[in-house]
Design a protein around this motif. Structure first.
Motif, short mmCIF file in Angstrom:
data_model
loop_
_atom_site.label_atom_id
_atom_site.label_comp_id
_atom_site.label_asym_id
_atom_site.label_seq_id
_atom_site.Cartn_x
_atom_site.Cartn_y
_atom_site.Cartn_z
N ARG A 6 1.12 -0.92 -0.45
CA ARG A 6 0.49 0.29 -0.05
C ARG A 6 0.82 1.56 0.08
O ARG A 6 1.22 1.05 0.77
CB ARG A 6 -1.11 -0.01 0.60
N SER B 30 -5.02 8.50 -4.07
CA SER B 30 -6.30 7.13 -3.01
C SER B 30 -6.42 8.70 -1.62
O SER B 30 -5.35 9.22 -1.36
CB SER B 30 -5.32 6.11 -2.63
N SER C 40 -7.35 7.20 4.41
CA SER C 40 -7.38 5.57 4.52
C SER C 40 -7.25 4.69 6.35
O SER C 40 -6.32 5.12 6.12
CB SER C 40 -7.63 5.17 3.38
#
Length: 437
Positions: free
Chosen positions: A81, A109, A112
């Motif tokens: 990631r 992204s 998160s």
């Protein structure tokens, strides 16, 4: 009957220890789906940190030694990631990743969370400038490949600027000040002596390398390489002086300026480029994160099992971990060999976690210290576990041992067969011996 979810092991930090651990766990448990291994790192590629001084000097091409995390994850059965850890929720067992943006500012992204059953923090260390005025603005640290490449570009540009200007090279215009004479600063000083002269040799005939070029190594303590045995320090000092590197010990830096370094006694050392390599600390975001115990330099305090003192589900290894060394006054030192040993240990340790077995204590073995002075020499000491005492080495044998440290890292990532093949491979295409752009 319900399917049991695989144990979630999240490793934050893809440096030497973190990537070696993710690779080994992926091969052992990820392939068989016995555990889900996730590696988190804010970079897309990995490079062995002890190589950064060679990238900065231009004697090593970054592209030849970079490893793509996404590809490594695919080959070795773990998940990768892209992101930077910014928060930790111990109760929910989640970590928070900051939003990721590309170079144009577009979001890749959003913020998160990643859940874990076992968390391993291996985020390494960053430069500690001790709050010295001007250090953040004018000194280049060597924490990342990007910073090392940036320094190299500035070095080449400084030489080109001196070549194309209509006036003679000014005093200090091609001087480099390196603050901190630990392994990184010392190795960089020796490499720069060679590579800067090679850059000049590629047609920069208006620069006199003996008169215009100067490298100054500045150390606040009474000797260079203060963490290593005194005989290594003395041998390295003699080699640096033979090269013409100016070594200033007992010199504390009071301020870094745009055109040089000012010492505590008021003396000004003119320099076009300043490198800061005088100290390290763990990243600031770790300071007392989620109530975990941290040291004065933000390291996570761990038990001998490498578990954090306040949460058994969280481990730490490498430079960001403060682990006591029984029988010694100081903790395990922040060295590549320590991270390598802890990564190997953690593979077996996490096997015990998965099997519900009692954990073991980590025992650090000091195999000695080596300092590479580029093509000129390598000096160091090896700990003689067989003969019962340490002994000093230098020259070709020491260079071989220094290279073997990197080969051990490569073997942990690629296997011994591929690493052995790499020893015999070479490029057939001619190329400059130093990076010129």
């Amino acid at each position: 009957m319900t399917d049991q979810q695989p144990h979630r092991i999240v490793i934050v930090g893809g440096g030497a220890g973190g990537l070696e651990l993710a690779t080994a766990l992926g091969d052992r448990f990820g392939r068989a789906d016995k555990a889900r291994i996730t590696l988190v790192d804010r970079s897309r590629t990995h490079i062995w940190k002890p190589l950064l001084h060679s990238i900065a000097a231009g004697s090593l091409r970054r592209s030849q030694h970079e490893l793509n995390y996404m590809a490594q994850a695919h080959w070795h059965h773990f998940h990768y990631r892209l992101g930077e850890m910014t928060g930790l929720d111990r109760a929910a067992k989640t970590i928070t990743l900051a939003p990721v943006q590309d170079d144009e500012g577009r979001e890749i992204s959003p913020e998160s969370q990643i859940g874990y059953d076992t968390l391993v923090i291996a985020v390494g260390s960053v430069t500690n400038d001790f709050g010295t005025p001007g250090a953040k603005d004018y000194a280049v640290p060597l924490e990342t490949p990007e910073q090392a490449s940036r320094f190299n570009r500035r070095l080449v540009n400084a030489c080109l600027r001196a070549q194309h200007q209509h006036t003679p090279v000014a005093p200090g215009q091609l001087h480099v000040a390196i603050i901190g004479a630990g392994a990184t600063g010392t190795e960089l000083a020796a490499e720069l002596h060679h590579t800067a002269r090679e850059i000049i040799a590629y047609g920069l005939d208006k620069i006199d390398p003996e008169h215009d070029l100067k490298i100054v190594l500045i150390e606040a303590t009474p000797r260079i390489l203060p963490a290593l045995p005194e005989r290594i320090s003395a041998a390295t000092l003699a080699l640096l002086q033979e090269l013409g590197v100016e070594v200033r010990t007992g010199a504390r830096v009071a301020e870094v300026l745009a055109d040089g370094v000012r010492l505590a006694d008021g003396e000004m050392i003119p320099s076009e480029l300043v490198v800061w390599s005088a100290g390290v600390k763990a990243p600031d975001f770790l300071h007392e994160i989620a109530g975990l115990e941290t040291s004065r330099i933000n390291q996570l305090v761990v038990k001998q099992t490498l578990q954090t003192t306040r949460d058994d589900a969280i481990f730490a290894l490498g430079d960001c971990a403060a682990c006591a060394r029984p029988g010694f006054d100081q903790n395990i030192p922040p060295r590549a060999q320590a991270a390598h040993q802890q990564a190997e240990f953690m593979v077996a340790q996490l096997s015990r976690v998965l099997e519900g077995q009692p954990l073991q204590d980590f025992v650090y073995k000091d195999f000695g210290s080596l300092v590479s002075l580029g093509k000129f020499s390598t000096v160091g000491n090896l700990m003689g576990f067989v003969v019962g005492r340490s002994f000093m080495i230098e020259g070709y044998f020491a260079r071989f041992m220094y290279r073997s440290l990197y080969k051990m890292h490569e073997a942990a990532l690629h296997g011994h067969g591929r690493t052995l093949l790499g020893l015999f491979s070479s490029s057939a295409c001619p190329a400059p011996t130093v990076k010129l752009h």
